[in-house]
Design a protein around this motif. Sequence first.
Motif, mmCIF file in Angstrom:
data_model
loop_
_atom_site.group_PDB
_atom_site.id
_atom_site.type_symbol
_atom_site.label_atom_id
_atom_site.label_comp_id
_atom_site.label_asym_id
_atom_site.label_seq_id
_atom_site.Cartn_x
_atom_site.Cartn_y
_atom_site.Cartn_z
ATOM 1 N N ALA A 42 17.171 -2.776 -2.215
ATOM 2 C CA ALA A 42 16.134 -2.266 -3.115
ATOM 3 C C ALA A 42 14.823 -3.015 -2.919
ATOM 4 N N LYS A 43 14.888 -4.334 -2.751
ATOM 5 C CA LYS A 43 13.672 -5.110 -2.536
ATOM 6 C C LYS A 43 13.037 -4.777 -1.187
ATOM 7 N N ALA A 44 13.864 -4.491 -0.189
ATOM 8 C CA ALA A 44 13.315 -4.035 1.091
ATOM 9 C C ALA A 44 12.600 -2.711 0.904
ATOM 10 N N GLY A 45 13.193 -1.844 0.103
ATOM 11 C CA GLY A 45 12.542 -0.573 -0.207
ATOM 12 C C GLY A 45 11.240 -0.771 -0.951
ATOM 13 N N LEU A 46 11.199 -1.748 -1.855
ATOM 14 C CA LEU A 46 9.972 -2.025 -2.602
ATOM 15 C C LEU A 46 8.852 -2.486 -1.671
ATOM 16 N N LEU A 47 9.207 -3.261 -0.662
ATOM 17 C CA LEU A 47 8.202 -3.685 0.310
ATOM 18 C C LEU A 47 7.670 -2.493 1.103
ATOM 19 N N SER A 48 8.552 -1.577 1.473
ATOM 20 C CA SER A 48 8.112 -0.363 2.153
ATOM 21 C C SER A 48 7.230 0.487 1.245
ATOM 22 N N LEU A 49 7.648 0.630 -0.012
ATOM 23 C CA LEU A 49 6.861 1.393 -0.988
ATOM 24 C C LEU A 49 5.462 0.802 -1.134
ATOM 25 N N THR A 50 5.368 -0.515 -1.116
ATOM 26 C CA THR A 50 4.077 -1.187 -1.238
ATOM 27 C C THR A 50 3.114 -0.724 -0.161
ATOM 28 N N LYS A 51 3.567 -0.737 1.071
ATOM 29 C CA LYS A 51 2.687 -0.336 2.170
ATOM 30 C C LYS A 51 2.352 1.154 2.123
ATOM 31 N N SER A 52 3.322 1.984 1.744
ATOM 32 C CA SER A 52 3.069 3.429 1.682
ATOM 33 C C SER A 52 2.059 3.776 0.592
ATOM 34 N N LEU A 53 2.221 3.175 -0.586
ATOM 35 C CA LEU A 53 1.280 3.457 -1.674
ATOM 36 C C LEU A 53 -0.104 2.895 -1.366
ATOM 37 N N ALA A 54 -0.154 1.774 -0.674
ATOM 38 C CA ALA A 54 -1.454 1.233 -0.272
ATOM 39 C C ALA A 54 -2.198 2.221 0.617
ATOM 40 N N GLN A 55 -1.465 2.901 1.486
ATOM 41 C CA GLN A 55 -2.078 3.915 2.354
ATOM 42 C C GLN A 55 -2.494 5.152 1.561
ATOM 43 N N GLU A 56 -1.610 5.622 0.681
ATOM 44 C CA GLU A 56 -1.894 6.846 -0.075
ATOM 45 C C GLU A 56 -3.005 6.662 -1.094
ATOM 46 N N TRP A 57 -2.991 5.524 -1.786
ATOM 47 C CA TRP A 57 -3.859 5.353 -2.948
ATOM 48 C C TRP A 57 -5.090 4.505 -2.688
ATOM 49 N N GLY A 58 -5.164 3.877 -1.510
ATOM 50 C CA GLY A 58 -6.347 3.092 -1.183
ATOM 51 C C GLY A 58 -7.636 3.893 -1.272
ATOM 52 N N PRO A 59 -7.669 5.120 -0.731
ATOM 53 C CA PRO A 59 -8.898 5.914 -0.828
ATOM 54 C C PRO A 59 -9.297 6.253 -2.264
ATOM 55 N N GLN A 60 -8.367 6.059 -3.219
ATOM 56 C CA GLN A 60 -8.652 6.342 -4.628
ATOM 57 C C GLN A 60 -9.024 5.074 -5.400
ATOM 58 N N GLY A 61 -9.217 3.975 -4.677
ATOM 59 C CA GLY A 61 -9.657 2.747 -5.310
ATOM 60 C C GLY A 61 -8.546 1.881 -5.866
ATOM 61 N N ILE A 62 -7.322 2.064 -5.375
ATOM 62 C CA ILE A 62 -6.186 1.287 -5.853
ATOM 63 C C ILE A 62 -5.651 0.424 -4.714
ATOM 64 N N ARG A 63 -5.545 -0.869 -4.975
ATOM 65 C CA ARG A 63 -4.930 -1.778 -4.006
ATOM 66 C C ARG A 63 -3.481 -2.028 -4.419
ATOM 67 N N VAL A 64 -2.586 -2.048 -3.435
ATOM 68 C CA VAL A 64 -1.162 -2.265 -3.699
ATOM 69 C C VAL A 64 -0.665 -3.363 -2.769
ATOM 70 N N ASN A 65 -0.126 -4.433 -3.362
ATOM 71 C CA ASN A 65 0.364 -5.567 -2.587
ATOM 72 C C ASN A 65 1.705 -6.041 -3.140
ATOM 73 N N ALA A 66 2.383 -6.864 -2.371
ATOM 74 C CA ALA A 66 3.672 -7.416 -2.795
ATOM 75 C C ALA A 66 3.692 -8.916 -2.576
ATOM 76 N N ILE A 67 4.410 -9.606 -3.441
ATOM 77 C CA ILE A 67 4.655 -11.031 -3.282
ATOM 78 C C ILE A 67 6.134 -11.219 -2.978
ATOM 79 N N ILE A 68 6.429 -11.854 -1.860
ATOM 80 C CA ILE A 68 7.810 -12.138 -1.483
ATOM 81 C C ILE A 68 8.153 -13.530 -1.990
ATOM 82 N N VAL A 69 8.882 -13.564 -3.097
ATOM 83 C CA VAL A 69 9.211 -14.840 -3.737
ATOM 84 C C VAL A 69 10.433 -15.455 -3.064
ATOM 85 N N GLY A 70 10.342 -16.730 -2.757
ATOM 86 C CA GLY A 70 11.473 -17.450 -2.168
ATOM 87 C C GLY A 70 12.418 -17.957 -3.233
ATOM 88 N N LEU A 71 13.211 -18.946 -2.918
ATOM 89 C CA LEU A 71 14.148 -19.538 -3.866
ATOM 90 C C LEU A 71 13.353 -20.156 -5.007
#
Length: 251
Positions: free
Chosen positions: A150-179
């Motif tokens: 699921a977290k791998a999917g969330l990382l993929s979703l992050t990049k896809s939404l950044a592409q789709e919604w960037g032209p609409q003024g929305i930035r989408v990023n992810a933080i990969i938290v370690g231990l």
Amino acid sequence: MSSRLDGRVAIVTGGTRGLGRAISLSLADAGAKVMACARSEPESLPDGVSFAQLDVRDAEAVEAFVAQVHKQHGRIDIIVNNAGGSPNTDAATASPRFADKIAQLNLLAPYYLARAAHPYLVKSGNGAIINIASVSGIRPSPGTAIYGAAKAGLLSLTKSLAQEWGPQGIRVNAIIVGLAETETAAQTYGDDEAQAKIAASLPLGRMARGEDVARAVLYLASDASEYVSGAWLNVDGGGERPLFLDIVKGG
């Protein structure tokens, strides 16, 4: 550039304890009006943080909640998808219902919230979505296989939404938290002695703390990162040491 967030409105899921509480506090200290949501009402909240009870896996409830936040504050600028997690369960014996719930919480719930907030983030003109991911999404996650997927999917979703919604003024990023050091660290990593050994194995000599993640969120939510979108920011102290190195060293 300033990391102040005066006048902006933020939603933080799972924002009442652990990493989420630190994130909520950091955003509030930067001047944002923060609405933290969780399934259970907390005993206390940081100053400047409001609370709403919400099961983020319920898409209809999420839509109603987001609409209410916008009605109350007149805008929504920042979404932090922090709620998540999974108990340790063997993949061979986990029930389909369990898998559904874990996938909903860690992948679908962030999408539900991002989707519900989308029109308001567009209206903001400077919308920011920050997804809290995990190292489990970029390396094997035995014992929490569905969570890792699921977290791998969330990382993929992050990049896809950044592409789709960037032209609409929305930035989408992810933080990969370690231990990380959280209230449930003992359940994940063992007793204090075990945690100390794990911390010592990391390049920076300790596990992540709430304020480490909170500072990364503040950067990605603010104008300091105005040209950062679709990024995965590792907050992991340099990463986990490959096991084979110790095996080779030990002969």
